[in-house]
Design a protein around this motif. Structure first.
Motif, PDB file in Angstrom:
ATOM      1  N   TYR A  67      -4.425   3.299  11.459  1.00 52.95           N
ATOM      2  CA  TYR A  67      -5.020   2.373  12.589  1.00 52.95           C
ATOM      3  C   TYR A  67      -3.798   1.422  12.455  1.00 52.95           C
ATOM      4  CZ  TYR A  67      -6.709  -0.581   8.871  1.00 52.95           C
ATOM      5  OH  TYR A  67      -6.613  -0.935   7.376  1.00 52.95           O
ATOM      6  N   ASN A  70       4.729  -5.449   2.094  1.00 56.92           N
ATOM      7  CA  ASN A  70       4.036  -6.343   3.251  1.00 56.92           C
ATOM      8  C   ASN A  70       3.616  -5.367   4.331  1.00 56.92           C
ATOM      9  OD1 ASN A  70       3.962  -8.021   5.597  1.00 56.92           O
ATOM     10  ND2 ASN A  70       5.094  -9.465   4.552  1.00 56.92           N
ATOM     11  N   PHE A  71       2.250  -5.439   4.754  1.00 56.23           N
ATOM     12  CA  PHE A  71       1.741  -4.452   5.610  1.00 56.23           C
ATOM     13  C   PHE A  71       2.445  -4.590   7.082  1.00 56.23           C
ATOM     14  CE2 PHE A  71      -1.036  -7.127   7.725  1.00 56.23           C
ATOM     15  CZ  PHE A  71      -2.127  -7.636   6.810  1.00 56.23           C
ATOM     16  N   GLN A 130     -12.190  -2.069   2.104  1.00 56.84           N
ATOM     17  CA  GLN A 130     -11.941  -0.783   1.607  1.00 56.84           C
ATOM     18  C   GLN A 130     -10.715  -0.379   1.023  1.00 56.84           C
ATOM     19  OE1 GLN A 130     -11.917  -1.636   4.583  1.00 56.84           O
ATOM     20  NE2 GLN A 130     -11.354   0.144   6.091  1.00 56.84           N
ATOM     21  N   GLY A 182      -7.416  -3.347   0.361  1.00 54.13           N
ATOM     22  CA  GLY A 182      -6.607  -3.963   1.218  1.00 54.13           C
ATOM     23  C   GLY A 182      -6.903  -3.643   2.978  1.00 54.13           C
ATOM     24  N   GLY A 183      -8.051  -3.071   2.910  1.00 57.28           N
ATOM     25  CA  GLY A 183      -8.511  -2.805   4.567  1.00 57.28           C
ATOM     26  C   GLY A 183      -9.344  -3.918   4.831  1.00 57.28           C
ATOM     27  N   PRO A 184      -9.499  -3.994   6.136  1.00 57.60           N
ATOM     28  CA  PRO A 184     -10.189  -5.188   6.965  1.00 57.60           C
ATOM     29  C   PRO A 184     -11.610  -5.340   6.498  1.00 57.60           C
ATOM     30  CG  PRO A 184      -9.856  -3.370   8.458  1.00 57.60           C
ATOM     31  CD  PRO A 184      -9.249  -3.035   7.249  1.00 57.60           C
ATOM     32  N   ALA A 225      -0.367 -11.050   3.851  1.00 57.35           N
ATOM     33  CA  ALA A 225       0.251  -9.659   4.305  1.00 57.35           C
ATOM     34  C   ALA A 225       0.839  -8.978   3.140  1.00 57.35           C
ATOM     35  CB  ALA A 225       1.136  -9.809   5.301  1.00 57.35           C
ATOM     36  N   ARG A 226       0.884  -9.535   1.977  1.00 51.17           N
ATOM     37  CA  ARG A 226       1.584  -8.867   0.567  1.00 51.17           C
ATOM     38  C   ARG A 226       0.682  -7.805   0.289  1.00 51.17           C
ATOM     39  NH1 ARG A 226       6.054  -9.500   1.032  1.00 51.17           N
ATOM     40  NH2 ARG A 226       7.484 -10.906   0.179  1.00 51.17           N
ATOM     41  N   ILE A 227       1.314  -6.698  -0.214  1.00 46.64           N
ATOM     42  CA  ILE A 227       0.358  -5.541  -0.760  1.00 46.64           C
ATOM     43  C   ILE A 227       0.997  -5.623  -2.318  1.00 46.64           C
ATOM     44  CG2 ILE A 227       0.330  -3.095  -1.002  1.00 46.64           C
ATOM     45  CD1 ILE A 227       1.402  -3.038   1.919  1.00 46.64           C
ATOM     46  N   VAL A 259      -2.239   3.672  -3.395  1.00 48.02           N
ATOM     47  CA  VAL A 259      -3.527   3.319  -2.860  1.00 48.02           C
ATOM     48  C   VAL A 259      -3.381   1.424  -2.830  1.00 48.02           C
ATOM     49  CG1 VAL A 259      -5.935   2.899  -3.171  1.00 48.02           C
ATOM     50  CG2 VAL A 259      -4.842   4.974  -3.146  1.00 48.02           C
ATOM     51  N   HIS A 260      -3.604   0.762  -1.724  1.00 46.01           N
ATOM     52  CA  HIS A 260      -3.753  -0.656  -1.950  1.00 46.01           C
ATOM     53  C   HIS A 260      -5.315  -0.837  -1.832  1.00 46.01           C
ATOM     54  CE1 HIS A 260      -3.309  -4.768   0.635  1.00 46.01           C
ATOM     55  NE2 HIS A 260      -3.613  -4.762  -0.551  1.00 46.01           N
ATOM     56  N   TYR A 265       0.356   6.341   6.180  1.00 48.84           N
ATOM     57  CA  TYR A 265       0.189   5.112   6.918  1.00 48.84           C
ATOM     58  C   TYR A 265      -1.238   4.928   7.056  1.00 48.84           C
ATOM     59  CZ  TYR A 265      -0.967   8.026  10.914  1.00 48.84           C
ATOM     60  OH  TYR A 265      -1.826   8.821  11.758  1.00 48.84           O
ATOM     61  N   ARG A 266      -1.760   3.882   7.610  1.00 52.35           N
ATOM     62  CA  ARG A 266      -3.196   3.223   7.428  1.00 52.35           C
ATOM     63  C   ARG A 266      -4.085   4.142   8.406  1.00 52.35           C
ATOM     64  NH1 ARG A 266      -3.923  -2.637   5.964  1.00 52.35           N
ATOM     65  NH2 ARG A 266      -2.682  -2.707   4.145  1.00 52.35           N
ATOM     66  N   VAL A 313      -7.244   1.317   1.112  1.00 64.25           N
ATOM     67  CA  VAL A 313      -6.189   1.629   2.191  1.00 64.25           C
ATOM     68  C   VAL A 313      -4.899   2.283   1.682  1.00 64.25           C
ATOM     69  CG1 VAL A 313      -7.109   0.613   4.057  1.00 64.25           C
ATOM     70  CG2 VAL A 313      -5.545  -0.436   2.505  1.00 64.25           C
ATOM     71  N   PRO A 314      -4.154   3.229   2.306  1.00 67.20           N
ATOM     72  CA  PRO A 314      -2.697   3.562   1.488  1.00 67.20           C
ATOM     73  C   PRO A 314      -1.952   2.313   1.899  1.00 67.20           C
ATOM     74  CG  PRO A 314      -3.686   4.983   3.542  1.00 67.20           C
ATOM     75  CD  PRO A 314      -4.416   3.848   3.548  1.00 67.20           C
ATOM     76  N   ARG A 315      -0.848   2.211   1.052  1.00 65.44           N
ATOM     77  CA  ARG A 315       0.365   1.499   1.230  1.00 65.44           C
ATOM     78  C   ARG A 315       1.143   2.316   2.165  1.00 65.44           C
ATOM     79  NH1 ARG A 315       3.054  -0.709  -4.258  1.00 65.44           N
ATOM     80  NH2 ARG A 315       4.057  -1.828  -2.477  1.00 65.44           N
TER      81      ARG A 315
END
Lengths: 110, 133
Positions: free
Chosen positions: B132, A93-94, A69, A64-66, B85-87, A60-61, B129-130, A71-73
């Motif tokens: 979207y 890096n998404f 919220q 990390g969502g817009p 963009a880094r996670i 989980v990130h 994956y996300r 979001v998955p990595r």
């Protein structure tokens, strides 16, 4: 979707028949499934709506969502027939996804 | 020997072109997976603009404009790629040689899909994956 298409397109018919590609996300819609079926790609799209499974995988990130919220990595895992992890790649890096060639090589090495 | 004006135009072309190309070709894996490409191109554009400034004789503003634009794209691009963009590294429970956690999740038709159900039958490629782009 583009990465999944890339992956499916590179596997041969026989390879696609011999491997199950399971795509996990918090909100896969019927549209994704219909698209995959239309392209005869053989994916199963499954919904992990509350991210419980993604969390158990440590993928989980947070925030990390817009909308801030969780979001998955993005990650890809190759399991052999015994369900054992043989290769995986987790994105830092998404913008970046695992190289489809690397995934392909891992699948072919099974 | 390129004139200052031409260098300024070239610089802007390289910097803007790189970012436009990244945005337009983002569905191509080799482009998307190497975002450092647009950062390197913006750095090249900045270098060309700096050369334009050095060479400027009569009209200086095009060279300075190009330098400003290229620098902005370089800083912005680098910031986006290396910071935004880094996670953050989170510890994943995945280990090569071990079985990952089992799960049962519904597919698009609502049918339950169990990971353990594939054991002894088929290898599985799990893609998180996300949902979207």
């Amino acid at each position: 979707m583009a990465e999944l298409q890339g992956l499916g397109a590179q596997l041969s018919e026989a390879e696609r028949a011999g491997v199950e590609i399971v795509a996990v996300s918090p909100d896969p819609n019927e549209h994704s499934q219909k698209l995959a079926e239309g392209l005869r790609l053989g994916y199963r799209f499954v919904a992990d709506r509350d991210l419980a499974v993604t969390r158990r995988y440590g993928l989980v990130h947070a925030g990390g969502g817009p909308d801030g919220q969780d979001v998955p990595r993005p990650a890809t895992v190759v399991l052999d027939r015994d369900g054992v992890v043989r290769w995986f790649s987790v994105s830092r890096n998404f913008q970046v996804r695992p190289d489809p060639d690397d995934v392909l090589r891992a699948v072919r090495a099974l | 020997m390129m004139t200052s004006g031409r260098l300024a135009v070239l610089s802007s072309g390289v910097a803007i072109g790189a970012i436009a190309a990244y945005a337009l070709l983002i569905r191509v894996a080799i482009v998307r997976n190497h975002p450092e490409g647009y950062v390197i191109a913006a750095a090249l554009g900045t270098a060309l603009a700096a050369l334009a400034v050095v060479r400027a004789r009569v009209r200086r503003w095009p060279a300075w404009l190009a330098l400003g634009l290229a620098s902005l794209l370089l800083v912005g691009g680098a910031w986006f790629n290396f910071v935004l963009a880094r996670i953050p590294d989170t510890p994943t429970t995945l280990r090569v040689g071990e079985r990952p956690p089992d799960f049962t999740l519904p597919d698009a038709a609502g049918r339950p899909v169990s990971l353990a159900g594939y054991r002894g039958k088929k290898p599985v490629v799990l893609v998180f994956y996300r949902g979207y782009w």
